[in-house]
Enzyme design. Structure first.
Site, PDB file in Angstrom:
ATOM      1  N   LYS B 121     -11.054  -3.575   2.686  1.00  0.00           N
ATOM      2  CA  LYS B 121     -10.421  -4.176   2.301  1.00  0.00           C
ATOM      3  C   LYS B 121     -10.377  -5.574   2.391  1.00  0.00           C
ATOM      4  O   LYS B 121     -10.330  -6.643   2.030  1.00  0.00           O
ATOM      5  CB  LYS B 121      -9.271  -4.382   3.774  1.00  0.00           C
ATOM      6  CG  LYS B 121      -8.153  -3.335   3.570  1.00  0.00           C
ATOM      7  CD  LYS B 121      -7.458  -3.176   4.487  1.00  0.00           C
ATOM      8  CE  LYS B 121      -6.741  -1.729   4.761  1.00  0.00           C
ATOM      9  NZ  LYS B 121      -5.160  -1.218   5.421  1.00  0.00           N
ATOM     10  N   GLU B 215      -0.646  -7.212  11.702  1.00  0.00           N
ATOM     11  CA  GLU B 215      -0.401  -7.293  10.608  1.00  0.00           C
ATOM     12  C   GLU B 215       1.058  -8.009  10.502  1.00  0.00           C
ATOM     13  O   GLU B 215       1.641  -8.366  11.239  1.00  0.00           O
ATOM     14  CB  GLU B 215      -0.182  -5.793   9.726  1.00  0.00           C
ATOM     15  CG  GLU B 215      -1.668  -5.295   9.217  1.00  0.00           C
ATOM     16  CD  GLU B 215      -1.439  -3.748   8.799  1.00  0.00           C
ATOM     17  OE1 GLU B 215      -0.469  -3.219   8.167  1.00  0.00           O
ATOM     18  OE2 GLU B 215      -2.661  -3.556   8.215  1.00  0.00           O
ATOM     19  N   ARG B 317      -5.704   6.871  -4.623  1.00  0.00           N
ATOM     20  CA  ARG B 317      -5.661   8.234  -4.775  1.00  0.00           C
ATOM     21  C   ARG B 317      -3.908   8.635  -4.979  1.00  0.00           C
ATOM     22  O   ARG B 317      -3.508   7.737  -5.274  1.00  0.00           O
ATOM     23  CB  ARG B 317      -5.276   8.708  -3.286  1.00  0.00           C
ATOM     24  CG  ARG B 317      -4.308   7.750  -2.200  1.00  0.00           C
ATOM     25  CD  ARG B 317      -4.201   7.926  -0.593  1.00  0.00           C
ATOM     26  NE  ARG B 317      -3.755   7.232   0.128  1.00  0.00           N
ATOM     27  CZ  ARG B 317      -2.886   6.661   0.820  1.00  0.00           C
ATOM     28  NH1 ARG B 317      -1.118   7.323  -0.388  1.00  0.00           N
ATOM     29  NH2 ARG B 317      -1.259   5.944   1.268  1.00  0.00           N
TER      30      ARG B 317
END
Lengths: 216, 472
Positions: B121, B215, B317
């Site tokens: 990240k 977060e 993905r």
């Protein structure tokens, strides 16, 4: 009152356990022991750090994983037809007939004497941190439980919730679940010995020590 | 298809395994599935068996054991591995091992270098900033130090204040967790230490890793995504539109996804929604082109109430919600788009065969995640036996489920209790919502747990949320 003598006679009638050894993984199996009747030794050492007799090895992706006997006993059946073949996880490979030790007999009888607090649902169980710390430091018998006391953390699908103990007051005499392993609904979590039963427990232990003859 | 005849190992379970098997069928490729003892009755096992017989299914000890998966691949004669989502899907070490072992296989996903690069990240944010792509603040990696964690939380509160958020909230989250577990909210810094320590202990117990992420809580934000598709050359890159994934559980698990991400034709927004969609697509493609992205991937964004987008992360993905984008996409005017089929085809080396100009969008798609859980009780998973599952059949619906038809199915306690995905299409948002409600009304779902209590599901929650879809 529990009749220890009768229970002992019942166990003596079939003094062994048939342990099925299954493939722990998918891979190619190669047996080290190829004939029934061979005696095997289980893991040993203070911390059970010495592996038992090598029964077979399963190879996947060039990694051979040894399969050792976990208990003493005698190989009673081998799936020799699978030797050198690719097998799936869980495939039965052999059966070891294990003759019960004194400790195991005591354990079996205690399950009938102790109060068993069972799992209310299939889940993983942990002791709450304070009880866990005490058990790790001084053993489970250092913990006294009372009805309504918060004792477990129930973990299912990584969600956790508390579980209170319900049953007679007493010491935790036995712990029946393993760390990080699921326990089915109704499976015993702990065996609690009410104070007035300690004499019975001691009697069980004494009786087994004197009456039980271990076989290798 | 390329000249070499491929066979695909499906290294996953449940509904996604079924969709991969079906996509392989469409391409004329044989496939092989794996399952653990808990999944013996899953629909993916029955489907694989019905197509390829006993040789098409292998029982393994764990979906997490790469050695086993690869030994099955060799034994079954597979030439490619599809990881689905979760498990090994974003594990670059696994992708590298698959493609560089002595018997190399095709990893159906981006190349391992791309996964490594965008899976980090910090790296992703650095790349984004270098391309003038706005990013969201937060911990870029698991934090193990309490002081560092507190500093990050402080930064996040400051960021939300700048964005005009009245009641700021920050999430403290077990880094190794997933699926919304091990997450708590804090509303001010005074709560931080207690919550941080609680989550750290939980993470240690559950995942044997004390790492914690700090977060944003995206209460007042919308969560959008851009679906990117590219071929192996990394030069042909296209997008299949946007999705709005703002309807989530309390643990930030998605529950409804809508494509496209906003619908300014039918819903009023306080900002230029068309421009926001255009911007996030443009930013996503800019990054994909820069790294030479070479398979399917999703760029995840949050959009503030003032219409400012911030990149959260890139998922290298296929996503659960790929089908909702496919439902509204047309290639050269043709429907029936299947992004999993595209993913396999492109991973095996076929050229894309179309350009961005050939991709158009029609109507609105809604995906419902039907889950056995109790929304009224913090979305607690429900475990028990499913006695009946019957999804209405229409030409505007597709339902994907691993629940076997005509027999009871016990939800394994080892996995999340996801029951089905239902994808609804409508010519516009109003029709899609009306059809969505009709679908949910007619859905038959019943079951019982071990104590005899009835099944709990999120169907009512899905209905309630349908009413306000795409409103911001």
């Amino acid at each position: 009152m529990i009749d220890v003598k009768t229970i002992l006679e019942e166990i003596k009638a079939a003094p062994y356990e048939e342990i099925e050894i299954t493939a722990p993984h998918t891979g190619v199996i190669n047996f080290e022991i190829t004939t029934p009747g061979v005696k095997v030794a289980g893991s040993s050492g203070t911390y059970r750090e010495k592996p038992g007799t090598l029964l077979a090895a399963i190879t996947r992706e060039h990694n051979a994983k040894p399969i050792h006997a976990s208990v003493n006993g005698e190989v009673s059946h081998i799936r020799s037809d699978l030797d050198g073949k690719f097998v799936e996880a869980g495939e039965p490979l052999m059966v070891v007939r294990h003759f019960l030790t004194k400790d195991e007999v005591v354990e079996a009888i205690l399950q009938k004497v102790l109060f068993l607090f069972t799992a209310p649902e299939r889940a993983k169980y942990y002791f709450i941190p304070s009880a866990d710390k005490k058990i790790k430091a001084s053993g489970c018998r250092s913990v006294t439980v009372k009805p309504g006391m918060e004792l477990f953390i129930v973990s299912r699908m990584k969600r956790e919730k508390p579980l209170n103990y319900e049953g007679p007051e007493g010491i935790i005499y036995a712990v029946y679940f393993d760390h990080d392993q699921n326990v089915d609904m109704g499976g015993p979590l702990i065996g609690v010995c009410p104070e007035d039963q300690t004499g019975v427990i001691q009697d069980v232990i004494n009786r087994v020590q004197s009456d039980w003859e271990e076989r290798s | 298809m390329p000249e070499k005849k491929h066979k695909v190992l499906v290294a996953n379970r449940g509904e996604i395994a079924m969709r991969i098997v079906q996509a392989c069928q469409k391409l004329g490729l044989p496939s092989v599935c794996v399952y653990t003892k808990e999944d013996a009755h899953s629909g993916h096992v029955a489907l694989a068996r019905s197509i390829g017989g006993e040789d098409a299914v292998y029982r393994i000890s764990s979906y997490h054991d790469a050695n086993e998966l690869l030994s099955v691949a060799d034994h079954a004669g597979a030439t490619a591995v599809h990881p689905g989502y979760g498990f090994f899907a974003e594990d670059y070490r696994f992708a590298r091992r698959v493609s560089e072992r002595s018997n190399p296989l095709v990893f159906i996903g981006p190349s391992w270098r791309i996964i490594r690069s965008l899976g980090d990240k910090i790296n992703t944010k650095r790349l984004a900033r270098s391309l003038n792509v706005p990013t969201v603040p937060g911990s870029d990696r698991p934090v193990y130090d309490e002081i560092e964690a507190e500093e990050i939380a402080e930064t996040l509160f400051a960021f939300q204040a700048e964005q005009g958020i009245e009641h700021s909230v920050v999430l403290v989250k077990a880094s190794a967790g997933g699926g919304g577990m091990g997450i708590e909210e804090i509303h001010d810094l005074d709560q931080f230490k207690t919550v941080y320590r609680r989550i750290r202990n939980y993470a240690k117990r559950q995942f044997h890793d004390e790492g914690v992420l700090i977060e944003q809580r995206i209460f007042d934000f919308n969560h959008l995504e851009v679906q990117v598709v590219a071929d192996r050359t990394g030069k042909s890159i296209a997008h299949f539109g946007t999705r709005n994934c703002s309807v989530q559980s309390t643990g930030r698990q998605k529950r409804i996804e809508v494509a496209p991400g906003f619908r300014p034709q039918e819903v009023h927004y306080a900002f230029d929604a068309s421009k926001v969609l255009k911007d996030i697509v443009s930013y996503s493609l800019r990054m994909a082109e820069e790294v030479g992205y070479d398979n399917v991937g999703t760029w995840e964004w949050i959009v503030s109430p003032m219409g400012q987008p911030f990149l959260m992360e890139v998922n290298t993905r296929i996503q659960v919600e790929n089908g909702v984008s496919a439902a509204i996409s047309r290639i050269k005017g043709q429907g029936g788009v299947d992004l999993i089929r595209e993913q396999i085809r492109l991973a095996l080396g076929e050229p894309m065969g179309y350009t961005q100009e050939d991709i158009t969008f029609e109507g609105v798609g809604i995906e419902y995640r039907i889950i056995a859980e109790d929304p009224a009780n913090k979305f607690t998973p429900w475990v028990g036996r499913i006695d009946a599952f019957e999804a209405p059949v229409n030409d505007w619906t597709s339902t994907h489920t691993q629940i076997p038809q005509g027999e009871p199915y016990v939800i394994p306690t080892e996995f999340d209790p996801n029951l089905a995905l239902a994808i609804i299409w409508g010519k516009d948002l109003a029709q899609a919502k009306q059809r969505g409600m009709e679908f949910l009304d007619k859905l038959i779902l019943s079951g019982q747990d071990q104590t005899g209590d009835s099944l709990r599901s999120n169907v009512r929650f899905l209905k309630e949320k349908t009413v306000t879809l795409l409103q911001f």
